[in-house]
Design a protein around this motif. Structure first.
Motif, PDB file in Angstrom:
ATOM      1  N   ILE A 180    -123.345 -57.151  32.290  1.00 42.65           N
ATOM      2  CA  ILE A 180    -122.757 -55.807  32.449  1.00 42.65           C
ATOM      3  C   ILE A 180    -123.903 -54.807  32.581  1.00 42.65           C
ATOM      4  O   ILE A 180    -124.673 -54.605  31.651  1.00 42.65           O
ATOM      5  CB  ILE A 180    -121.867 -55.439  31.242  1.00 42.65           C
ATOM      6  N   ARG A 253    -106.076 -47.012  38.871  1.00 47.65           N
ATOM      7  CA  ARG A 253    -106.118 -48.467  38.731  1.00 47.65           C
ATOM      8  C   ARG A 253    -106.535 -49.129  40.054  1.00 47.65           C
ATOM      9  O   ARG A 253    -105.773 -49.930  40.637  1.00 47.65           O
ATOM     10  CB  ARG A 253    -104.772 -49.030  38.219  1.00 47.65           C
ATOM     11  N   TYR A 335    -122.069 -43.708  27.078  1.00 48.81           N
ATOM     12  CA  TYR A 335    -121.917 -44.285  25.741  1.00 48.81           C
ATOM     13  C   TYR A 335    -123.264 -44.362  25.058  1.00 48.81           C
ATOM     14  O   TYR A 335    -124.281 -44.576  25.731  1.00 48.81           O
ATOM     15  CB  TYR A 335    -121.394 -45.728  25.836  1.00 48.81           C
TER      16      TYR A 335
HETATM   17  N1  PLP Z   1    -115.906 -53.022  32.757  1.00 49.92           N
HETATM   18  C1  PLP Z   1    -116.465 -52.209  31.852  1.00 49.92           C
HETATM   19  C2  PLP Z   1    -117.847 -52.513  31.369  1.00 49.92           C
HETATM   20  C3  PLP Z   1    -115.765 -51.110  31.355  1.00 49.92           C
HETATM   21  O1  PLP Z   1    -116.329 -50.321  30.443  1.00 49.92           O
HETATM   22  C4  PLP Z   1    -114.452 -50.859  31.828  1.00 49.92           C
HETATM   23  C5  PLP Z   1    -113.653 -49.757  31.301  1.00 49.92           C
HETATM   24  O2  PLP Z   1    -113.991 -49.076  30.367  1.00 49.92           O
HETATM   25  C6  PLP Z   1    -113.915 -51.747  32.776  1.00 49.92           C
HETATM   26  C7  PLP Z   1    -114.665 -52.813  33.229  1.00 49.92           C
HETATM   27  C8  PLP Z   1    -112.535 -51.576  33.312  1.00 49.92           C
HETATM   28  O3  PLP Z   1    -112.514 -50.645  34.335  1.00 49.92           O
HETATM   29  P1  PLP Z   1    -111.251 -50.416  35.275  1.00 49.92           P
HETATM   30  O4  PLP Z   1    -110.715 -49.061  34.930  1.00 49.92           O
HETATM   31  O5  PLP Z   1    -111.805 -50.467  36.650  1.00 49.92           O
HETATM   32  O6  PLP Z   1    -110.264 -51.477  35.012  1.00 49.92           O
END
Ligand code: PLP
Length: 416
Positions: A180, A253, A335
């Motif tokens: 990530i 979404r 964050y």
């Molecule tokens: N991945 C990470 C690291 C996130 O922090 C988030 C949402 O907070 C998501 C995916 C999900 O995002 P989406 O709104 O595109 O579903």
């Protein structure tokens, strides 16, 4: 597995028992507080639209135009062709090798992650997950009855992982690695050498890679290097992106997965297609805004990042100014992972601290153990999206709360 009788309290599927999403765990407590006339300042959820951040107007226009023109039908299960073509073009400009046929548009990156975990994981398969990490992944893995194997993000090294540790954690059962970047919950941005090294480890061990890059445009310094740009022609990578954070429309979404080297994993690709077909399609109208979003460049983000930088700097300065608290400076997203020296306070765990703070001061953060940290380590995540005045009040209240707790626990110690 023996069949369980349908007795009261025994109807829900077992696989949901370990399905946890800590970010909303304490939302019910916050609602109770609000219902009792004590509204909560919620710094638990990463939704920029709640704090005065708006999408670029041309995106909204593109979506409205699509609705006015009657784009109300189901789309192809992988998404409309112009959007997939725009995603593939823009990805290629960032050295991500892909094609419009290797893209699936989804209901946010969340659905992309869900489809991927369902398509890839069998019970018992091991998945290397960052720790701390976004709890969606550990939840989805648990739901497949697969196993999350945490690799550590080191707070002493700007929350970066150690590729040697990743290598050591790999077993014959390891199937997938999740990266990530920029990271949630730490805000860390990964340097290219680190990504290249993780890619090399994955390549040597025949892993499939999931690169979550939903914050890739929200940077304070440095540049983002797509993980897939290190895939060469022999590492299968799924890149997850969305409009939610980078374009500030989380409620639309709308996200997608981009496949790199999908010819190496034809079975996963077929499985994904079946799964995508069965859930029909992502919301139609916002898909028409994707080409506009990807044509925008970064100018629309300058005022956004300017505001976020002020909020980040204020947060880092004030948190490090409070005795017992510390944090490092995030380089992306919105964050920060702060640490409370629990040994100086009367809380048994990070969650107890967060619940007490909510009860006494109506401030809601998320405890670090919700992201995989140990409860006694004292970490918690702050979403620093609110305006500076609100943030200052929050940190003053936090200071008051901790001062009170210390006096109180000191008095208890003296009595003892
Ligand atoms: N991945 C990470 C690291 C996130 O922090 C988030 C949402 O907070 C998501 C995916 C999900 O995002 P989406 O709104 O595109 O579903």
């Amino acid at each position: 597995m023996p069949v369980q009788p349908n007795t009261p309290g025994n109807h829900a599927a077992r696989r949901v028992q370990n399905y946890h999403y800590a970010i909303l765990n304490l939302a019910a407590l916050a609602e109770e507080s609000a219902a009792a006339g004590k509204p909560v300042t919620s710094l638990n959820i990463g939704d920029p639209t709640l704090y005065g951040f708006h999408p670029p107007p041309s995106l909204t226009e593109a979506c409205i135009t699509a609705l006015r023109e009657g784009c109300n039908s189901y789309t192809s299960s992988c998404g409309i062709a112009p959007a997939r073509e725009a995603i593939s073009r823009e990805a290629s400009e960032r050295r991500i090798a892909t094609s419009a046929e290797e893209i699936i548009i989804t209901s946010g990156a969340t659905e992309a992650a869900d489809l991927l975990c369902t398509a890839i994981l069998n019970p018992g398969d091991e998945v290397l997950c960052p720790s701390p990490g976004y709890p969606l992944y550990t939840a989805l893995i648990a739901r497949q009855e697969a196993v999350s194997v945490p690799y550590h993000l080191d707070p002493g090294n700007d929350w970066l992982p150690d590729p040697e540790e990743i290598e050591r954690l790999i077993t014959p059962g390891t199937k997938l690695i999740i990266v990530i970047n920029p990271n949630n919950p730490t805000g860390a941005l990964y340097p290219p050498e680190l990504l290249a090294s993780i890619a090399e480890t994955a390549r040597r061990n025949n892993l499939v890679c999931l690169a979550d890059e939903v914050y890739r445009k929200l940077l304070y310094s440095g540049s983002h290097h797509p993980f897939a740009s290190f895939a060469e022609n022999d590492l299968p990578v799924f890149t997850l992106e969305s409009l939610s954070k980078n374009f500030m429309v989380p409620g639309w979404r709308t996200g997608w997965m981009t496949m790199t080297n999908s010819r190496l994993i034809p079975d996963i690709r077929r499985a994904l297609r079946k799964l995508a077909d069965a859930r029909v399609c992502a919301p139609a109208a916002p898909q028409f805004a994707i080409p506009e979003a990807l044509s925008l460049g970064n100018d629309y983000l300058l005022p956004v990042m300017e505001k976020l930088r002020v909020r980040r700097d204020l947060t880092v300065r004030m948190i490090n100014g409070i005795e017992g608290l510390s944090c490092s400076t995030p380089e992306g997203a919105f964050y920060v992972m702060a640490k409370l020296d629990l040994s100086r306070y009367p809380f048994a765990s990070d969650e107890e601290f967060i619940v007490e703070l909510l009860r006494k001061k109506q401030i809601l953060f998320v405890h670090g153990s919700g992201f995989g940290m140990q409860p006694r380590e004292g970490y918690f995540r702050i979403v620093y999206l609110p305006d500076p005045l609100t943030l200052e009040m929050v940190y003053h209240d936090l200071y008051d709360f901790l001062l009170h707790c210390r006096h109180h626990s000191g008095a208890i110690r003296q009595q003892l």
